[in-house]
Design an enzyme around this catalytic site. Structure first.
Site: not given
Ligand code: GLN
Length: 313
Positions: A67, A197, A249, A267
């Protein structure tokens, strides 16, 4: 604030305090590369505006930026679409600037708010940013990689195993994309936007590279390494504002309270942040708390801003 302590020593002390906190977190289940999965991976880097680098741990091990890529995609979209009104671009009619208070992959709010994501730092918002980028770039992930490489002062990679794994498992992201299409807030083919994405999440960078790369946001939009204007100062401020309010978040309030600088997490356990006018920062430790932010990373950043007295508040 000016950095007037021995940062190399401070980082070593902080690492000792932060590393054990990783035991309280859990590594995200869908990661792939060995480094991203190792709960003991730990790295911390602070890169000052003059290029002085202070580092500890596995700072040259690449990991998936996940993210954190949302900052690069947003910057690219703002670059491509910068107008006389600056922030008045169509992008901001399609994505908000409010913290979500919901998980980064929640669908509920999106239904209530008619397909307009709360902000560009949650998955749905990043998908809208990617939709906008598709209008402006021939190959949006390649443009992001180019931007990240230039800012990092070295080539950044992409982990095809992560692309493949997330392509197979990204059901919620696809659901969000279809929901937004149903409200007319996604204009391109869902599979194309999802592909962009997924690839941006799988970009790999090192902790050192990320700390270098984020510095322009602490420097009125100018990359201190090259003098290149990446964004105008007002737009750079907006990106930092969105990072501060939405970059971690539904723990963004907690981070503002505890850490007090604009930051963005991913993440795979990375968190990059900025000390305005002073430095770019990145910390990496894969185990996460419930909201999806690195537990040891949170502790390390809190210790840093406390010891340097560098909260923006
Ligand atoms: N690839 C992860 C997702 O789309 C990225 C989310 C994240 O880093 N919070 O769920």
């Amino acid at each position: 604030m000016t950095i007037d302590v021995d940062l190399d020593e401070v980082l070593e002390e902080i690492a000792e305090v932060a590393r054990p906190a990783a035991a309280q977190g859990k590594v995200a289940p869908y990661l792939r590369s060995a480094a991203d999965l190792d709960p003991d991976s730990f790295a911390f880097a602070v890169v000052e505006m003059d290029g002085t680098e202070h580092v500890t741990g596995d700072v040259d091990v690449p990991f998936a930026i996940q993210s954190m890529s949302k900052v690069f995609s947003l910057v690219l979209a703002m670059q491509k679409a910068e107008t006389a009104e600056g922030v008045g671009h169509e992008l901001w009619r399609r994505v908000g600037r409010e913290p979500s208070g919901d998980p980064f992959n929640s669908l509920v709010q999106l239904e209530h708010e008619r397909g307009i994501p709360r902000n560009p730092m949650i998955n749905a918002g990043a998908l809208v940013v990617d939709d906008v980028l598709t209008d402006h770039c021939e190959d949006a992930p390649a443009s992001m990689i180019e931007l990240a490489s230039a800012l990092a002062g070295g080539t950044v990679g992409i982990d095809e195993a992560v692309v493949e794994a997330e392509g197979r498992s990204g059901h919620r992201n696809k659901a969000m994309a279809y929901l937004m299409s149903s409200f007319g807030n996604l204009t391109h083919v869902v599979d194309d936007v999802i592909e962009t994405y997924t690839r941006q999440c799988a970009v790999t960078m090192t902790t050192r590279q990320l700390a270098r790369a984020v510095r322009f946001l602490a420097n009125d939009g100018v990359d201190p390494a090259t003098g290149e204007v990446i964004l105008s100062a007002p737009l750079a401020r907006r990106v930092a504002a969105v990072m501060l309010t939405c970059g971690t978040y539904d723990s963004a309030g907690e981070f503002a309270f505890d850490v007090g600088i604009p930051c963005k997490s991913g993440v795979a356990g990375g968190i990059m942040g900025l000390l305005p006018e002073e430095a770019g920062v990145c910390v990496w430790s894969p185990p996460l708390e419930e909201s999806g932010n690195s537990v040891a990373g949170h502790v390390a950043l809190r210790e840093l801003t406390t010891r340097l007295d560098s909260s923006v508040f």
